[in-house]
Scaffold this active site. Structure first.
Site, PDB file in Angstrom:
ATOM      1  N   SER A 238       0.848  -1.189   0.000  1.00 31.11           N
ATOM      2  CA  SER A 238       0.000   0.000   0.000  1.00 31.11           C
ATOM      3  C   SER A 238       0.882   1.236   0.000  1.00 31.11           C
ATOM      4  CB  SER A 238      -0.865   0.011   1.257  1.00 31.11           C
ATOM      5  OG  SER A 238      -1.493   1.264   1.415  1.00 31.11           O
TER       6      SER A 238
ATOM      7  N   TYR B  25      -2.254   0.000  10.630  1.00 30.26           N
ATOM      8  CA  TYR B  25      -2.298  -0.474   9.244  1.00 30.26           C
ATOM      9  C   TYR B  25      -0.982  -0.138   8.540  1.00 30.26           C
ATOM     10  CZ  TYR B  25      -3.833  -0.870   4.360  1.00 30.26           C
ATOM     11  OH  TYR B  25      -3.937  -1.205   3.033  1.00 30.26           O
TER      12      TYR B  25
END
Lengths: 280, 283
Positions: free
Chosen positions: B138, B151
């Site tokens: 990501s 995250y």
């Protein structure tokens, strides 16, 4: 940081943690030095005679133990101005070799434990509207080396936690930074945990891992000790505004620069060349 | 090797996983699409009726289900050519608000789960002396935004694991790469989990969390279609050799470029401008 302040440092039975505890105590900081195993307090206790160092038991893997230790500091000193999240160790092995338990253990200490202590200390610092948190990261948080990839990944996570915590806690007057030592001749080597498969000589990567391990040991034996890391901790503690990162040592400063400078493809090629040198 | 390579896509009930399973099957791959939640199977079932997609139950947090799934593929196909490690979710919340269990749960799925599936797939690929592994990273693996720090930490770790694995398995003829998307209009916002304390009146971070959440929703609503990421995965699998990282989306590319270009302090100043609440307020 004012000299009469209070610091909490984890992982003080040896290496960087012990040296940092002594250095800060010598300048008048009240230091709470924690370690998992109080039976290993001998060297610190000896060196800290006459200094404002209090040794506490703290097992990073146990929430209750972390809560108890922070509560003790709060009761005795009423405040914490500096938290040094130093405790950690390096797992060694190929990614494929590590069992679930070995992976979890690496993260329990290096990442989850770091967050446990931070989570307990933050309410106090928010109430003070001041405080500094220093994570001891690594050059391994900036670049990943084969054979210590799991350790590197845990230190990458610490980099992310530093970045996020800086922004999240700034409104409360709290500052966060990461100190990134390169290869060091500290207790790191002695505390290394090798993957079971490698220990049993059953890894599909056995020969190359052995060469990497020998190389790493050779490097760290020639590397400087903890002093420069403690210098960086002191520098960060005294800075008016802490930078995000404090790389320590030539390798920790130079390698990320090389990586920054090289396009991804060239960097990848460089890593491939390096790894090829370890092939049997 | 015969014409159609065998691919396993994890977390394929929605988003990138679903799109990737569909696109790979349309392009001649024999696709095994794994799911954890049988109540979310509608889209995947529909896909398996049209394409050669086989549904597999797998919970990346339950090792026996991984072993079984991979054993089933190897028994049927005799090999496994491609692994797309897609399963993951977002545990949102300011770091102090997340409990020990919540913080760990983020790593269990996004990192440990990925490593578990990889560990089961690698012996098969090493035997074949070929294989390709695509890890879904990501932009959060490169820039840690406030409010999704857990995250980000898990995705920073995935980036590192990809870099490490890439070096370790290359001598066996196996390639590893990371696909790093920015904001895309997937289910990731809908499936985001919040820590129990997050947004509660007792948390000092609640006003900031609410502002961040609005911000994130806007970004994702503006984001590209997940099929773009599936297309990039297909392209990466066609590359020989695969590049180490493929950034997906203009926002990801812009963000990574800025972080590369600017000194730490300048980049952080930009973030603080974007999130005005994050400026230091001294009493």
């Amino acid at each position: 940081m004012a000299s009469h302040s209070v610091a909490l440092i984890t992982g003080c039975s040896s290496g960087i943690g012990r040296e940092a505890a002594l250095r800060l105590a010598r300048r008048g900081t009240t230091v709470f030095a924690t370690m998992r195993d109080l039976k290993k307090d001998g060297p610190l206790r000896e060196a800290a005679r006459g200094l404002p160092v209090q040794i506490l038991a703290l097992d990073l893997d146990q929430s209750a133990s972390v809560r108890r230790a922070v509560a003790q500091v709060k009761a005795k000193a009423g405040r914490i101005d500096l938290l040094v999240n130093n405790a950690g160790y390096g797992a060694f092995g190929a990614f494929e070799d590590f069992t679930d338990a070995e992976i979890l253990a690496q993260y329990q200490t290096n990442v989850f434990g770091l967050m446990r202590v931070t989570r307990e200390v933050l309410p106090l610092m928010r109430a003070q509207r001041s405080g500094r948190i220093l994570h001891i990261g690594s050059l391994a948080g900036r670049m990943t080396f084969a054979g210590i990839g799991l350790y590197c990944s845990s230190k990458y996570a610490v980099e992310a936690l530093t970045e996020a915590l800086r922004l999240e806690t700034a409104p409360f007057g709290i500052q966060v930074a990461v100190v990134e030592p390169g290869s060091r001749n500290t207790s790191f080597k002695a505390n290394r945990q090798k993957a079971g498969l490698f220990e049993k000589n059953q890894s599909a990567y056995q020969a190359v891992l052995q060469k990497i391990l020998d190389f790493g040991n050779h490097q760290s034996a020639r590397a400087p000790g903890a002093k420069a890391v403690v210098d960086a901790i002191e520098k960060a503690a005294d800075a008016k505004v802490m930078k995000a990162r404090y790389p320590v040592g030539l390798d920790a400063k130079l390698y990320p620069l090389i990586r920054w400078f090289l396009p991804d493809g060239f960097y990848d090629l460089l890593l491939r060349r390096l790894y090829a040198r370890f092939q049997p | 090797m015969n014409a159609s390579p065998v691919a396993l896509v994890t977390g394929a009930t929605s988003g990138f996983g679903l799109e990737t399973a569909e696109l790979l099957s349309k392009n001649g791959y024999r696709v095994y699409a794994s799911f954890r939640n049988p109540r979310k199977l509608a889209a995947l079932r529909a896909l398996s009726r049209e394409q050669t997609v086989t549904l597999l139950f797998m919970d990346v947090n339950r090792p026996p289900t991984i072993t079984q799934a991979i054993r089933r593929i190897v028994k049927k196909e005799g090999r496994l050519d491609v692994l797309v490690n897609n399963a993951g979710f977002v545990m949102a919340g300011f770091l102090e608000d997340l409990s020990d269990q919540e913080f760990r749960a983020q790593f269990e799925t996004n990192l440990f789960g990925l490593l578990r599936v990889t560990r089961e797939a690698l012996p098969v690929m090493r035997r074949q002396r070929r294989g390709k592994i695509v890890n879904l990273g990501s932009v959060s693996g490169r820039v840690a935004f406030p409010g999704i720090g857990a995250y980000a930490a898990s995705k920073f770790a995935v980036r590192s694991a990809t870099e490490g694995l890439r070096q370790e398995v290359r001598p066996f003829g196996i390639e590893v790469c990371e696909i790093a998307p920015g904001s895309f209009a997937t289910q990731v916002v809908a499936s985001t989990r919040f820590g129990q304390k997050v947004k509660s009146p007792s948390s000092p971070y609640t006003p900031f969390t609410i502002q961040m959440e609005d911000r994130v929703r806007q970004e994702f609503a503006k984001g590209g279609a997940p099929s773009e990421v599936a297309g990039l995965i297909l392209r990466a699998l066609g590359d020989s050799p695969m590049k180490p990282v493929y950034l997906a989306g203009r926002d990801a590319k812009a963000m990574v470029f800025l972080k590369w270009l600017l000194p730490d302090a300048w980049f952080e100043a930009l973030l603080k401008r974007a999130f005005p609440w994050s400026r230091s307020v001294r009493p």
